[in-house]
Design a protein around this motif. Structure first.
Motif, PDB file in Angstrom:
ATOM      1  N   GLN A 276     -41.039  42.089  18.639  1.00  0.00           N
ATOM      2  CA  GLN A 276     -40.757  42.900  17.564  1.00  0.00           C
ATOM      3  C   GLN A 276     -39.245  42.546  16.974  1.00  0.00           C
ATOM      4  O   GLN A 276     -38.983  42.793  15.859  1.00  0.00           O
ATOM      5  CB  GLN A 276     -40.729  44.550  18.114  1.00  0.00           C
ATOM      6  CG  GLN A 276     -40.378  45.525  17.319  1.00  0.00           C
ATOM      7  CD  GLN A 276     -40.866  46.907  17.490  1.00  0.00           C
ATOM      8  OE1 GLN A 276     -41.904  47.443  17.037  1.00  0.00           O
ATOM      9  NE2 GLN A 276     -40.194  47.496  18.466  1.00  0.00           N
ATOM     10  N   GLY A 279     -39.231  40.180  14.632  1.00  0.00           N
ATOM     11  CA  GLY A 279     -39.994  40.624  13.399  1.00  0.00           C
ATOM     12  C   GLY A 279     -41.361  40.173  13.142  1.00  0.00           C
ATOM     13  O   GLY A 279     -42.051  40.293  12.015  1.00  0.00           O
ATOM     14  N   HIS A 280     -41.928  39.626  14.383  1.00  0.00           N
ATOM     15  CA  HIS A 280     -43.405  39.135  14.329  1.00  0.00           C
ATOM     16  C   HIS A 280     -44.440  40.282  14.347  1.00  0.00           C
ATOM     17  O   HIS A 280     -45.615  40.341  13.624  1.00  0.00           O
ATOM     18  CB  HIS A 280     -43.745  38.149  15.395  1.00  0.00           C
ATOM     19  CG  HIS A 280     -43.078  37.181  15.513  1.00  0.00           C
ATOM     20  ND1 HIS A 280     -43.061  36.156  14.396  1.00  0.00           N
ATOM     21  CD2 HIS A 280     -42.225  36.350  16.342  1.00  0.00           C
ATOM     22  CE1 HIS A 280     -42.464  34.923  14.512  1.00  0.00           C
ATOM     23  NE2 HIS A 280     -41.727  35.452  15.770  1.00  0.00           N
ATOM     24  N   VAL A 281     -43.942  41.555  14.935  1.00  0.00           N
ATOM     25  CA  VAL A 281     -44.796  42.525  15.068  1.00  0.00           C
ATOM     26  C   VAL A 281     -44.060  43.935  14.957  1.00  0.00           C
ATOM     27  O   VAL A 281     -42.930  43.941  15.233  1.00  0.00           O
ATOM     28  CB  VAL A 281     -45.777  42.587  16.348  1.00  0.00           C
ATOM     29  CG1 VAL A 281     -46.636  41.434  16.635  1.00  0.00           C
ATOM     30  CG2 VAL A 281     -44.487  42.815  17.731  1.00  0.00           C
ATOM     31  N   LEU A 301     -49.302  43.419  12.499  1.00  0.00           N
ATOM     32  CA  LEU A 301     -48.517  42.026  12.356  1.00  0.00           C
ATOM     33  C   LEU A 301     -48.062  42.013  10.770  1.00  0.00           C
ATOM     34  O   LEU A 301     -48.205  42.729  10.092  1.00  0.00           O
ATOM     35  CB  LEU A 301     -49.717  40.960  12.602  1.00  0.00           C
ATOM     36  CG  LEU A 301     -49.914  40.449  13.819  1.00  0.00           C
ATOM     37  CD1 LEU A 301     -50.366  41.600  14.767  1.00  0.00           C
ATOM     38  CD2 LEU A 301     -50.616  39.161  14.094  1.00  0.00           C
ATOM     39  N   GLU A 302     -47.397  40.825  10.554  1.00  0.00           N
ATOM     40  CA  GLU A 302     -46.528  40.709   9.182  1.00  0.00           C
ATOM     41  C   GLU A 302     -47.855  40.809   8.108  1.00  0.00           C
ATOM     42  O   GLU A 302     -47.403  41.289   6.915  1.00  0.00           O
ATOM     43  CB  GLU A 302     -45.983  39.388   9.092  1.00  0.00           C
ATOM     44  CG  GLU A 302     -44.813  39.383  10.135  1.00  0.00           C
ATOM     45  CD  GLU A 302     -44.275  37.855  10.223  1.00  0.00           C
ATOM     46  OE1 GLU A 302     -43.321  37.795   9.679  1.00  0.00           O
ATOM     47  OE2 GLU A 302     -44.682  37.029  11.261  1.00  0.00           O
ATOM     48  N   THR A 303     -49.132  40.055   8.332  1.00  0.00           N
ATOM     49  CA  THR A 303     -49.993  40.109   7.165  1.00  0.00           C
ATOM     50  C   THR A 303     -51.449  40.021   7.845  1.00  0.00           C
ATOM     51  O   THR A 303     -51.553  39.768   8.961  1.00  0.00           O
ATOM     52  CB  THR A 303     -49.749  38.642   6.434  1.00  0.00           C
ATOM     53  OG1 THR A 303     -50.258  37.518   7.534  1.00  0.00           O
ATOM     54  CG2 THR A 303     -48.381  38.438   5.911  1.00  0.00           C
ATOM     55  N   LYS A 306     -52.386  36.771   9.359  1.00  0.00           N
ATOM     56  CA  LYS A 306     -51.757  36.589  10.325  1.00  0.00           C
ATOM     57  C   LYS A 306     -52.554  37.533  11.657  1.00  0.00           C
ATOM     58  O   LYS A 306     -52.921  36.825  12.855  1.00  0.00           O
ATOM     59  CB  LYS A 306     -50.393  37.155  10.616  1.00  0.00           C
ATOM     60  CG  LYS A 306     -49.487  36.537  11.639  1.00  0.00           C
ATOM     61  CD  LYS A 306     -49.005  35.101  11.568  1.00  0.00           C
ATOM     62  CE  LYS A 306     -47.986  34.384  12.699  1.00  0.00           C
ATOM     63  NZ  LYS A 306     -47.520  33.271  12.521  1.00  0.00           N
ATOM     64  N   ARG A 307     -52.875  38.828  11.274  1.00  0.00           N
ATOM     65  CA  ARG A 307     -53.892  39.488  12.158  1.00  0.00           C
ATOM     66  C   ARG A 307     -55.056  38.727  12.391  1.00  0.00           C
ATOM     67  O   ARG A 307     -55.634  38.913  13.734  1.00  0.00           O
ATOM     68  CB  ARG A 307     -53.987  40.704  11.500  1.00  0.00           C
ATOM     69  CG  ARG A 307     -54.657  41.834  12.410  1.00  0.00           C
ATOM     70  CD  ARG A 307     -56.212  41.765  12.547  1.00  0.00           C
ATOM     71  NE  ARG A 307     -56.922  41.863  11.224  1.00  0.00           N
ATOM     72  CZ  ARG A 307     -57.145  43.085  10.601  1.00  0.00           C
ATOM     73  NH1 ARG A 307     -56.893  44.225  11.018  1.00  0.00           N
ATOM     74  NH2 ARG A 307     -57.883  43.111   9.556  1.00  0.00           N
ATOM     75  N   ASN A 349     -52.811  48.988   3.785  1.00  0.00           N
ATOM     76  CA  ASN A 349     -51.804  48.073   4.198  1.00  0.00           C
ATOM     77  C   ASN A 349     -52.003  47.901   5.773  1.00  0.00           C
ATOM     78  O   ASN A 349     -52.163  46.693   6.487  1.00  0.00           O
ATOM     79  CB  ASN A 349     -50.379  48.142   4.053  1.00  0.00           C
ATOM     80  CG  ASN A 349     -49.389  47.142   4.314  1.00  0.00           C
ATOM     81  OD1 ASN A 349     -49.001  47.278   5.793  1.00  0.00           O
ATOM     82  ND2 ASN A 349     -49.336  46.186   3.572  1.00  0.00           N
ATOM     83  N   ARG A 353     -53.527  44.962   8.990  1.00  0.00           N
ATOM     84  CA  ARG A 353     -52.682  44.479   9.593  1.00  0.00           C
ATOM     85  C   ARG A 353     -52.720  44.644  11.049  1.00  0.00           C
ATOM     86  O   ARG A 353     -52.041  44.182  12.003  1.00  0.00           O
ATOM     87  CB  ARG A 353     -51.330  44.437   9.460  1.00  0.00           C
ATOM     88  CG  ARG A 353     -50.866  43.928   7.814  1.00  0.00           C
ATOM     89  CD  ARG A 353     -49.279  43.983   7.535  1.00  0.00           C
ATOM     90  NE  ARG A 353     -48.894  45.388   7.463  1.00  0.00           N
ATOM     91  CZ  ARG A 353     -47.955  45.791   8.060  1.00  0.00           C
ATOM     92  NH1 ARG A 353     -47.176  45.005   9.180  1.00  0.00           N
ATOM     93  NH2 ARG A 353     -47.430  46.896   7.897  1.00  0.00           N
TER      94      ARG A 353
END
Length: 382
Positions: A276, A279-281, A301-303, A306-307, A349, A353
């Motif tokens: 966290q 900035g990854h999760v 997750l960021e996108t 990525k999820r 959103n 994610r």
């Protein structure tokens, strides 16, 4: 190439006297509903959740359907709810002819955004259904205030929230009605099962009648009438004594079960704090005035890409992690029978994610350590 599953997302379990109580129920010669184990479950829920009256049902869906009957939901009525929830939250009211009105969720709690309820109100609004996602409470004081000012019912969908609290109030005990689930994916289980919690005294007598197929049979059993008869609408909402026997054994061990789940939750939270910070999760966020029950450990997750990559990576390692709801407002049935208020940007959103990690009562430290190690390795080798 198929990889054998080493760690499931969920695993049903035995924790106490489930099988002994089922055997005793058979010996008692009473397998239909509303027997001794059913009444023991009612008493336990009334005491430990803080509701005035509890009635076991065969599912949380059934409890929601009872709530729709009790609140006299009619065709054309509107029911405000989040889109980020299970289909039963909407179906229970759609089958009565009502329209679900979907409101966006908060970024921090993933619960119904109480600040957006106002724009969803109409002359047809009859009810608000807050869903306590992951066992974390909605802003119930604000929701109750809106409901009182507009003459609305509040029915808590507390399917995931048994033994979570908000300002020392058990979730499910705050609105006019509350609905619980004991599905095998929940903290306390009976395979299939649920309960309706009645917190408004004016609804108690009719709830019992609807629960007993529209009859006043419960009054007859208590000696309050000399015979029972059909007096109202209702259906067969009672679970069997076998289900209640299994459930009561789990309720007796609820403190132990909840403690273990919170310990597992806390280990994940501590292990992924660094992700966290980098900035990854985004990890779950909690208010100190509330106590959650460790039902779900999720990460954002960021996108969406990525999820999906993380889910596939964990699956390749024999670990089943999963996403969660497809938003109801964008589903075929949601578009047919409901309407959305606003742009629903948080719902869309977040649903794309979110990852839920395995968390179940019998999860061992080595199993959890392996999940943690695999998640960390995914982010270490992007």
């Amino acid at each position: 190439m198929n990889v054998p599953l080493k760690t499931p997302f969920n695993k049903p379990f035995l924790v106490g006297k489930e099988l002994a109580y089922i055997e005793q129920a058979v010996k008692n010669g009473r397998l239909s509903g509303n027997g001794p184990y059913t009444r023991s479950c009612h008493s336990w829920l009334e005491k430990n959740v803080g509701t005035q009256k509890a009635l076991l049902t065969h599912s949380c869906t059934a409890a929601l359907e009872m709530a729709a009957l009790l609140c006299d939901i009619q065709p054309g009525d509107e029911v405000i709810m989040p889109s980020y929830t299970f289909v039963s939250t909407a179906n229970a009211f759609v089958i009565r002819g009502a329209k679900p009105v979907f409101v966006d969720i908060r970024e921090d709690t993933l619960n119904l955004d109480e600040r957006k309820i106002g724009e969803a109100l109409s002359a047809n609004t009859k009810m608000i259904v807050p869903v306590h996602y992951a066992g974390y409470p909605c802003e119930m004081d604000s929701i109750l205030d809106i409901a009182e000012k507009n003459g609305l019912f509040v029915v808590e969908d507390a399917a995931q929230a048994l033994l979570s609290t908000d300002k020392d109030r058990g979730l499910g005990s705050i609105g006019h009605l509350g609905c619980l689930s004991f599905h095998e994916t929940k903290n306390i289980i009976s395979g299939e099962g649920g309960a309706l919690l009645i917190n408004d005294p004016k609804l108690m007598e009719r709830a019992e009648i609807i629960w007993e197929k529209g009859t006043n049979r419960s009054k007859f059993y208590r000696g309050e009438v000399d015979k029972y008869t059909w007096v109202d609408v209702g259906s067969s909402y009672l679970p069997s004594e076998l289900t209640a026997a299994f459930l009561f054994a789990q309720l007796e061990q609820s403190e132990r079960i909840t403690k273990k789940r919170i310990e597992l939750f806390d280990r994940y939270f501590e292990a992924f704090g660094g992700l966290q910070e980098q900035g990854h999760v985004i990890l779950p966020r909690f208010d100190k005035a509330s106590v959650h029950n460790g039902h779900i450990f999720y990460m954002l997750l960021e996108t969406g890409e990525k999820r999906d990559a993380l889910l596939n990576y964990l699956k390749s390692k024999g670990i089943l992690a999963v996403f969660h709801y497809v938003p109801l407002h964008s589903s075929p049935a949601g578009q047919k029978w409901g309407r959305a208020v606003g742009d629903m940007k948080n719902t869309d959103n977040i649903s794309s994610r979110l990852v839920r990690l395995p968390l179940f009562y019998e999860m061992s430290p080595p199993e959890q350590d392996n999940v943690i190690a695999m998640v960390l390795s995914f982010f270490a080798n992007p």
